[in-house]
Design an enzyme around this catalytic site. Structure first.
Site, PDB file in Angstrom:
ATOM      1  N   HIS A  75       1.118  -1.417  -0.040  1.00 10.47           N
ATOM      2  CA  HIS A  75      -0.318  -0.052   0.086  1.00 10.47           C
ATOM      3  C   HIS A  75       0.956   1.432   0.064  1.00 10.47           C
ATOM      4  O   HIS A  75       1.098   1.478   1.227  1.00 10.47           O
ATOM      5  CB  HIS A  75      -1.281  -0.324   1.293  1.00 10.47           C
ATOM      6  CG  HIS A  75      -2.402  -1.357   0.501  1.00 10.47           C
ATOM      7  ND1 HIS A  75      -3.540  -0.592   1.678  1.00 10.47           N
ATOM      8  CD2 HIS A  75      -1.935  -2.140   0.424  1.00 10.47           C
ATOM      9  CE1 HIS A  75      -4.128  -1.832   1.151  1.00 10.47           C
ATOM     10  NE2 HIS A  75      -2.971  -2.782   0.264  1.00 10.47           N
ATOM     11  N   TYR A 203      -9.205   5.618   7.487  1.00  8.52           N
ATOM     12  CA  TYR A 203      -9.398   5.914   8.578  1.00  8.52           C
ATOM     13  C   TYR A 203     -10.351   7.123   8.568  1.00  8.52           C
ATOM     14  O   TYR A 203      -9.918   8.689   8.151  1.00  8.52           O
ATOM     15  CB  TYR A 203      -8.089   6.483   9.068  1.00  8.52           C
ATOM     16  CG  TYR A 203      -7.299   5.841   9.625  1.00  8.52           C
ATOM     17  CD1 TYR A 203      -6.458   5.279   8.096  1.00  8.52           C
ATOM     18  CD2 TYR A 203      -6.922   5.091  10.923  1.00  8.52           C
ATOM     19  CE1 TYR A 203      -5.404   3.931   8.455  1.00  8.52           C
ATOM     20  CE2 TYR A 203      -5.879   3.343  10.763  1.00  8.52           C
ATOM     21  CZ  TYR A 203      -5.036   3.547  10.225  1.00  8.52           C
ATOM     22  OH  TYR A 203      -4.147   2.276   9.947  1.00  8.52           O
ATOM     23  N   PRO A 294      -4.704   0.544  18.899  1.00 10.55           N
ATOM     24  CA  PRO A 294      -4.460   0.177  17.373  1.00 10.55           C
ATOM     25  C   PRO A 294      -4.255   0.812  16.094  1.00 10.55           C
ATOM     26  O   PRO A 294      -3.890   0.331  15.004  1.00 10.55           O
ATOM     27  CB  PRO A 294      -5.632  -0.918  17.276  1.00 10.55           C
ATOM     28  CG  PRO A 294      -6.549  -0.209  18.443  1.00 10.55           C
ATOM     29  CD  PRO A 294      -6.089   0.316  19.355  1.00 10.55           C
ATOM     30  N   LYS A 298       1.107   0.172  15.137  1.00 13.66           N
ATOM     31  CA  LYS A 298       2.157  -0.204  15.867  1.00 13.66           C
ATOM     32  C   LYS A 298       2.607  -1.635  16.233  1.00 13.66           C
ATOM     33  O   LYS A 298       3.859  -1.844  16.519  1.00 13.66           O
ATOM     34  CB  LYS A 298       2.629   1.076  16.274  1.00 13.66           C
ATOM     35  CG  LYS A 298       2.808   2.115  15.226  1.00 13.66           C
ATOM     36  CD  LYS A 298       4.018   2.601  14.749  1.00 13.66           C
ATOM     37  CE  LYS A 298       4.102   3.672  13.622  1.00 13.66           C
ATOM     38  NZ  LYS A 298       3.590   2.999  12.402  1.00 13.66           N
ATOM     39  N   TYR A 386       3.797   6.788   9.954  1.00 16.84           N
ATOM     40  CA  TYR A 386       2.973   5.123   9.194  1.00 16.84           C
ATOM     41  C   TYR A 386       3.736   4.517   8.984  1.00 16.84           C
ATOM     42  O   TYR A 386       3.578   3.277   9.282  1.00 16.84           O
ATOM     43  CB  TYR A 386       1.838   5.858   8.208  1.00 16.84           C
ATOM     44  CG  TYR A 386       0.477   4.989   8.399  1.00 16.84           C
ATOM     45  CD1 TYR A 386      -0.095   4.744   9.206  1.00 16.84           C
ATOM     46  CD2 TYR A 386       0.486   4.049   7.598  1.00 16.84           C
ATOM     47  CE1 TYR A 386      -1.710   3.882   9.568  1.00 16.84           C
ATOM     48  CE2 TYR A 386      -0.075   2.949   7.594  1.00 16.84           C
ATOM     49  CZ  TYR A 386      -1.373   3.038   8.796  1.00 16.84           C
ATOM     50  OH  TYR A 386      -2.496   1.660   8.532  1.00 16.84           O
TER      51      TYR A 386
HETATM   52  C1  PHB Z   1      -6.325  -3.738  10.323  1.00 17.28           C
HETATM   53  O1  PHB Z   1      -6.108  -4.776   9.793  1.00 17.28           O
HETATM   54  O2  PHB Z   1      -6.601  -4.920  10.636  1.00 17.28           O
HETATM   55  C2  PHB Z   1      -5.816  -2.776  10.975  1.00 17.28           C
HETATM   56  C3  PHB Z   1      -5.554  -2.112   9.928  1.00 17.28           C
HETATM   57  C4  PHB Z   1      -5.126  -0.705  10.305  1.00 17.28           C
HETATM   58  C5  PHB Z   1      -5.178   0.022  11.917  1.00 17.28           C
HETATM   59  C6  PHB Z   1      -5.439  -0.873  12.720  1.00 17.28           C
HETATM   60  C7  PHB Z   1      -6.048  -2.290  12.630  1.00 17.28           C
HETATM   61  O3  PHB Z   1      -4.770   1.438  12.365  1.00 17.28           O
END
Ligand code: PHB
Length: 392
Positions: A75, A203, A294, A298, A386
């Site tokens: 990505h 997000y 989460p 990280k 990130y």
């Molecule tokens: C996930 O795909 O489970 C996932 C992806 C990004 C995050 C948290 C969880 O920030």
């Protein structure tokens, strides 16, 4: 009682423990890995799915597997969505990096397979682990999966045993400091059998709270929405979940692709750090020493970053570097730990609805998102965090 002698007793067979065991093996250092969970339990525990480039390099370059490159998805950016609009953060353009979507369960499977192929001693499904530091050398006692009492004598013990670490609790009173923060919300996570809603992760901040659209495979998606920590998965049927997701992300031409839902869970939010991460002959790695919320995924990346340094420190120790080698561990990892703590906290507070927020708080949060998405400098700060500050 059956006694085994080894150089490093590793408590915890998650990605941190297994990666350490793998790296030590490559350096000719013996270890035994213990876990109270079965292989099956670890392989089916759903965790986050994003790997930083440094984590991918560690998996591939140390010869664990290159499945992340063939089966994972690169990505080059993510979307921050607010006030109904998508704002893409282009990692490649901003910092020349990418991340990989490759679930933690797959990382575990790759590591467990590699350890097995290399003849590693990994004992799943054990019980009653206890660490005794009182003798000339550390001893871990436990019950084998078949019930027999066992004793593991080692030069060093590594606690890679997660946020409820028993190894952390083997530090004597006063030997470490804790920093802790709780959040008044949690994530409701679920899997859905549906096509991708968007090629990259979204997000989303909305007046109804945060939501995250992530992925697993072309036909299976992972999503989350902000909820109360007291929420119970069984109170949410598919219709109720989709209605909640829709009101947080649909609009302005964007529409979720929906499907049947499974694996519902509520994830608590916590920020936690303990230091020093070593006392005497016990060293902590990953969640045993630090937990992040989460947002930003990280946790696993930070655990692997610990282990990369820990491997170097232990190699130096066994080459005759002694205590002084061990002294270097905490200072070498703590800087990244706190950066990741800040990033996870910051991304969380920027995107979540905070109960009792004033109009001022809400407008300030909007301005923060506008700054991060509206300028190259703001976006690069986010992109650098990130993707894992890899050029530092
Ligand atoms: C996930 O795909 O489970 C996932 C992806 C990004 C995050 C948290 C969880 O920030």
């Amino acid at each position: 009682m059956k006694t085994t002698r080894t150089q490093v007793a590793i408590v915890g067979a998650g990605p941190a423990g297994l990666m350490l065991s793998h790296l030590l093996h490559r350096s000719g250092i013996e270890s035994v890995v213990l876990d109270i969970r079965t292989h099956e339990e670890i392989a089916t525990t759903i965790r986050a799915g994003i790997l930083e480039a440094g984590s991918v390099r560690l998996l591939v370059d140390s010869g664990v597997s290159d499945r992340v490159l063939t089966e994972g998805d690169r990505h080059d950016g993510v979307v921050l969505r607010f006030d109904g609009d998508n704002h893409r953060i282009d990692f490649q353009d901003l910092v020349g990096e990418s991340v990989w979507l490759y679930p933690q369960t797959e990382v575990f499977i790759d590591l467990a397979d590699r350890r097995k192929t290399d003849g590693g001693d990994v004992r799943y499904g054990i019980r009653g682990t206890a660490v005794d530091m009182s003798g000339a050398r550390p001893v871990v006692t436990f019950e084998e999966a078949d019930g027999g009492p066992a004793r593991l004598e080692a030069d060093l013990v590594v606690g890679a045993d997660g946020s409820r670490s028993i190894c952390r609790h083997a530090f004597p009173q006063g030997a470490r400091t804790e920093w802790f923060r709780e959040y008044p919300f949690a994530w409701f996570g679920f899997l859905t059998e549906a096509p991708q809603s968007h090629p990259e992760l979204i997000y989303a901040r909305s007046e109804h709270g945060f939501a995250l659209i992530s992925q697993r495979t072309p036909a299976m998606q992972r999503m989350y929405f902000q909820c109360s920590p007291a929420e119970r998965p069984e109170d949410w049927d598919d219709d109720r979940i989709w209605a909640e997701m829709r009101r947080r992300v649909n609009g302005n031409g964007f529409e979720l692709r929906e499907g049947p839902i499974s694996s519902k869970m509520v994830l608590p939010f916590r920020s936690f750090v303990t230091a020093p991460m070593r006392h005497d002959r016990i060293l902590l790695a990953g969640d045993a020493a630090h937990t992040v919320p989460p947002t930003g995924a990280k946790g696993l990346n930070l655990a692997l970053a610990d282990v990369r340094v820990l491997h170097e420190v232990l190699t130096e120790y066994f080459a005759g570097g002694g205590e002084r080698a061990l002294d270097h561990y905490t200072p070498r990892v703590l800087d990244r730990v706190w950066k990741a703590q800040h990033f996870s906290y910051w991304a969380t507070t920027m995107l979540h609805g905070i109960e009792g927020a004033s109009d001022f708080d809400i407008e300030r949060q909007r301005a923060e998102l506008a700054l991060v998405t509206g300028s190259r400098h703001g976006a690069a700060f986010f992109a650098e965090g990130y993707t894992g500050w890899s050029r530092r």
